[in-house]
Design a protein around this motif. Structure first.
Motif, mmCIF file in Angstrom:
data_model
loop_
_atom_site.group_PDB
_atom_site.id
_atom_site.type_symbol
_atom_site.label_atom_id
_atom_site.label_comp_id
_atom_site.label_asym_id
_atom_site.label_seq_id
_atom_site.Cartn_x
_atom_site.Cartn_y
_atom_site.Cartn_z
ATOM 1 N N ARG A 32 3.808 -2.141 -11.911
ATOM 2 C CA ARG A 32 2.456 -2.393 -11.399
ATOM 3 C C ARG A 32 1.837 -1.145 -10.770
ATOM 4 O O ARG A 32 0.787 -1.232 -10.128
ATOM 5 N N GLN A 33 2.477 0.007 -10.966
ATOM 6 C CA GLN A 33 1.957 1.242 -10.384
ATOM 7 C C GLN A 33 0.575 1.564 -10.931
ATOM 8 O O GLN A 33 0.345 1.573 -12.132
ATOM 9 N N ILE A 34 -0.353 1.812 -10.021
ATOM 10 C CA ILE A 34 -1.699 2.171 -10.452
ATOM 11 C C ILE A 34 -1.839 3.687 -10.512
ATOM 12 O O ILE A 34 -1.077 4.435 -9.872
ATOM 13 N N ARG A 35 -2.816 4.125 -11.286
ATOM 14 C CA ARG A 35 -3.117 5.539 -11.437
ATOM 15 C C ARG A 35 -4.618 5.749 -11.317
ATOM 16 O O ARG A 35 -5.412 4.843 -11.600
ATOM 17 N N THR A 36 -5.008 6.949 -10.926
ATOM 18 C CA THR A 36 -6.419 7.292 -10.893
ATOM 19 C C THR A 36 -6.895 7.530 -12.326
ATOM 20 O O THR A 36 -6.086 7.638 -13.248
ATOM 21 N N PRO A 37 -8.199 7.612 -12.549
ATOM 22 C CA PRO A 37 -8.699 7.873 -13.899
ATOM 23 C C PRO A 37 -8.141 9.139 -14.532
ATOM 24 O O PRO A 37 -8.098 9.259 -15.758
ATOM 25 N N THR A 38 -7.689 10.094 -13.701
ATOM 26 C CA THR A 38 -7.106 11.327 -14.226
ATOM 27 C C THR A 38 -5.604 11.218 -14.450
ATOM 28 O O THR A 38 -4.966 12.191 -14.853
ATOM 29 N N GLY A 39 -5.039 10.034 -14.179
ATOM 30 C CA GLY A 39 -3.613 9.827 -14.389
ATOM 31 C C GLY A 39 -2.741 10.172 -13.205
ATOM 32 O O GLY A 39 -1.505 10.102 -13.291
ATOM 33 N N ASP A 40 -3.350 10.538 -12.093
ATOM 34 C CA ASP A 40 -2.586 10.903 -10.905
ATOM 35 C C ASP A 40 -2.255 9.671 -10.060
ATOM 36 O O ASP A 40 -2.864 8.613 -10.211
ATOM 37 N N LEU A 41 -1.317 9.835 -9.145
ATOM 38 C CA LEU A 41 -1.030 8.791 -8.187
ATOM 39 C C LEU A 41 -2.204 8.640 -7.221
ATOM 40 O O LEU A 41 -2.907 9.609 -6.941
ATOM 41 N N PRO A 42 -2.430 7.442 -6.708
ATOM 42 C CA PRO A 42 -3.509 7.263 -5.728
ATOM 43 C C PRO A 42 -3.227 8.050 -4.462
ATOM 44 O O PRO A 42 -2.069 8.290 -4.105
ATOM 45 N N ARG A 43 -4.284 8.445 -3.776
ATOM 46 C CA ARG A 43 -4.135 9.220 -2.546
ATOM 47 C C ARG A 43 -4.631 8.489 -1.307
ATOM 48 O O ARG A 43 -4.196 8.773 -0.204
ATOM 49 N N LEU A 44 -5.572 7.557 -1.489
ATOM 50 C CA LEU A 44 -6.149 6.859 -0.345
ATOM 51 C C LEU A 44 -6.123 5.359 -0.580
ATOM 52 O O LEU A 44 -6.458 4.879 -1.669
ATOM 53 N N ALA A 45 -5.760 4.611 0.453
ATOM 54 C CA ALA A 45 -5.709 3.150 0.367
ATOM 55 C C ALA A 45 -6.207 2.550 1.662
ATOM 56 O O ALA A 45 -6.197 3.198 2.723
ATOM 57 N N ALA A 52 0.823 -1.206 0.000
ATOM 58 C CA ALA A 52 0.000 0.000 0.000
ATOM 59 C C ALA A 52 0.858 1.256 0.000
ATOM 60 O O ALA A 52 0.587 2.216 -0.738
ATOM 61 N N VAL A 53 1.906 1.262 0.812
ATOM 62 C CA VAL A 53 2.783 2.430 0.890
ATOM 63 C C VAL A 53 3.538 2.620 -0.418
ATOM 64 O O VAL A 53 3.667 3.749 -0.917
ATOM 65 N N ARG A 54 4.027 1.555 -1.004
ATOM 66 C CA ARG A 54 4.729 1.684 -2.280
ATOM 67 C C ARG A 54 3.830 2.284 -3.351
ATOM 68 O O ARG A 54 4.251 3.132 -4.141
ATOM 69 N N GLN A 55 2.588 1.843 -3.398
ATOM 70 C CA GLN A 55 1.660 2.379 -4.386
ATOM 71 C C GLN A 55 1.378 3.858 -4.123
ATOM 72 O O GLN A 55 1.355 4.677 -5.063
#
Length: 395
Positions: A362-375, A351-354
């Motif tokens: 394997r990095q995920i992105r939000t629909p807007t292309g940003d890094l995730p903020r909440l996990a 979770a912290v790495r993401q």
């Protein structure tokens, strides 16, 4: 390390270091060595020396778990925790550590785990566990053959009976975990599988086949938590904060479990989200304990990502992959990446790495292309006996 002044709003807690030891097939190391390797790497990740550590949380190794591990690591902590509640141990320990830091009882706490479960069986140093024991309340179930896997299988069958959940839907959880693992070079199994592969693999405990069940691996993990005033001295440019936590125990004997289709995450998750001040709909991704496919499905329901009974339909649409609506177990989880025993600490590491944007392919992105903020990371212990849930946020 000289701390800055704490926030006037209260002492916040951040995850400042995470790491794994060597994982997968590790035939030439002891569990203590894996503890040390993970701890060194996590402290290096945080940019901290071990002398900064004044708290230690450890379970699963030694007669006096935190004492023996502390001695091996050369630590003399003034705060310790050895809570042992199975796979949820590390989320519960993270909650306890965050409370201790917030209260000023510790400044920097190291959570560390290591196991050579696979290597020990291969070398004949131990055998597979059919039961956790036959004393106390468990004595009334053991004679009837209630193995750990059988208990999860019974619960899965109940969910299928109550809500029409199918074997194919459960199998899709394993398929999507393997899809995520394919992008993780640290995962033990990366070759894609299909629903048919899962259904046709060797039967273990009805309705589970082999690929419905977690893998057995070696490995260790470590997480470093610190008070907010220490964050400026740490390496990560963007801290990951502990926003809210929850813990809950449900039962130990199956006869005392009121509803096989409801896990203790229904309580721990609600508490964590309430304390974090966020809703499940705001979460960008989830790391969920997945010793069996059913665990993922029912935990998603109980955390509030879908209604009770709708988990089957939720997971079958590919939502759990890295590009899905709700990426789950982005490293491949216990079903494909690694599972050396009490895997809950691995959920926090991933979770912290993401959240930091350090998950590479394997990095995920939000629909807007940003890094995730909440996990959210949610661990389960025993046979749905306990749960610990942690909500984390970046920035």
């Amino acid at each position: 390390m000289t701390p800055a002044a704490p926030s006037p709003q209260g002492r916040k807690v951040a995850v400042v270091g995470v790491a794994l030891s060597d994982c997968g097939r590790v035939d030439d190391a002891t569990p203590y060595a894996l503890h040390a390797q993970a701890a060194r790497r996590a402290l290096a990740d945080a940019g901290l020396d071990r002398t900064a550590v004044d708290g230690l949380a450890s379970a699963g190794l030694g007669t006096l778990a935190p004492v023996e591990v502390a001695e091996y690591l050369g630590l003399r902590p003034t705060w310790v925790d050895s809570t042992s509640v199975g796979g949820s141990t590390w989320e519960v320990m993270a909650a306890h550590a965050a409370d201790a830091i917030a209260a000023g009882h510790a400044n920097v706490v190291l959570l560390v785990y290591g196991s050579t479960a696979r290597a020990d069986i291969k070398a004949g140093r131990r055998t597979g566990n059919l039961s956790f024991g036959a004393r106390g309340p468990l004595q009334y179930e053991v004679p009837y053959g209630h193995t750990l896997i059988a208990k999860y299988a019974m619960a899965a069958r109940r969910h299928m009976h109550e809500y029409g959940t199918t074997l194919e839907q459960l199998a899709s959880v394993a398929v999507q975990a393997r899809t995520n693992a394919a992008a993780n070079p640290e995962a033990m199994y990366r070759t894609p599988i299909t629903v048919d592969d899962v259904l046709s693999s060797a039967p273990i405990a009805d309705p589970f086949t082999k690929l419905h069940c977690c893998i057995r691996s070696d490995g260790g993990a470590a997480v470093v938590l610190a008070a907010e005033e220490y964050v400026r001295d740490c390496r990560p440019p963007t801290p990951v904060w502990i926003l809210g936590t929850g813990e809950h125990t449900s039962h130990t004997t199956m006869s005392e479990w009121e509803d096989f289709t409801v896990s203790p995450a229904a309580v721990s998750g609600r508490l964590a989200f309430e304390r974090a001040g966020v809703r499940p709909a705001e979460i960008d991704f989830a790391e969920i304990y997945d010793a069996f496919t059913y665990m993922t499905l029912v935990t998603l329901e109980d955390l509030g990502f879908c209604a009770k009974g709708e988990g089957g339909a939720f997971v079958e649409k590919g939502r759990l992959t890295l590009t899905g609506d709700l990426p789950v177990n982005t490293d491949g989880g216990g079903l494909s990446a690694q599972h050396p025993g009490m895997r809950g600490l691995f959920l926090l590491v991933e979770a912290v790495r993401q959240l930091r944007g350090e998950a590479d392919a394997r990095q995920i992105r939000t629909p807007t292309g940003d890094l995730p903020r909440l996990a959210v990371a949610s661990g389960t212990g025993g046979w749905f006996c306990s749960s610990g849930t942690v909500v984390l946020g970046r920035g």
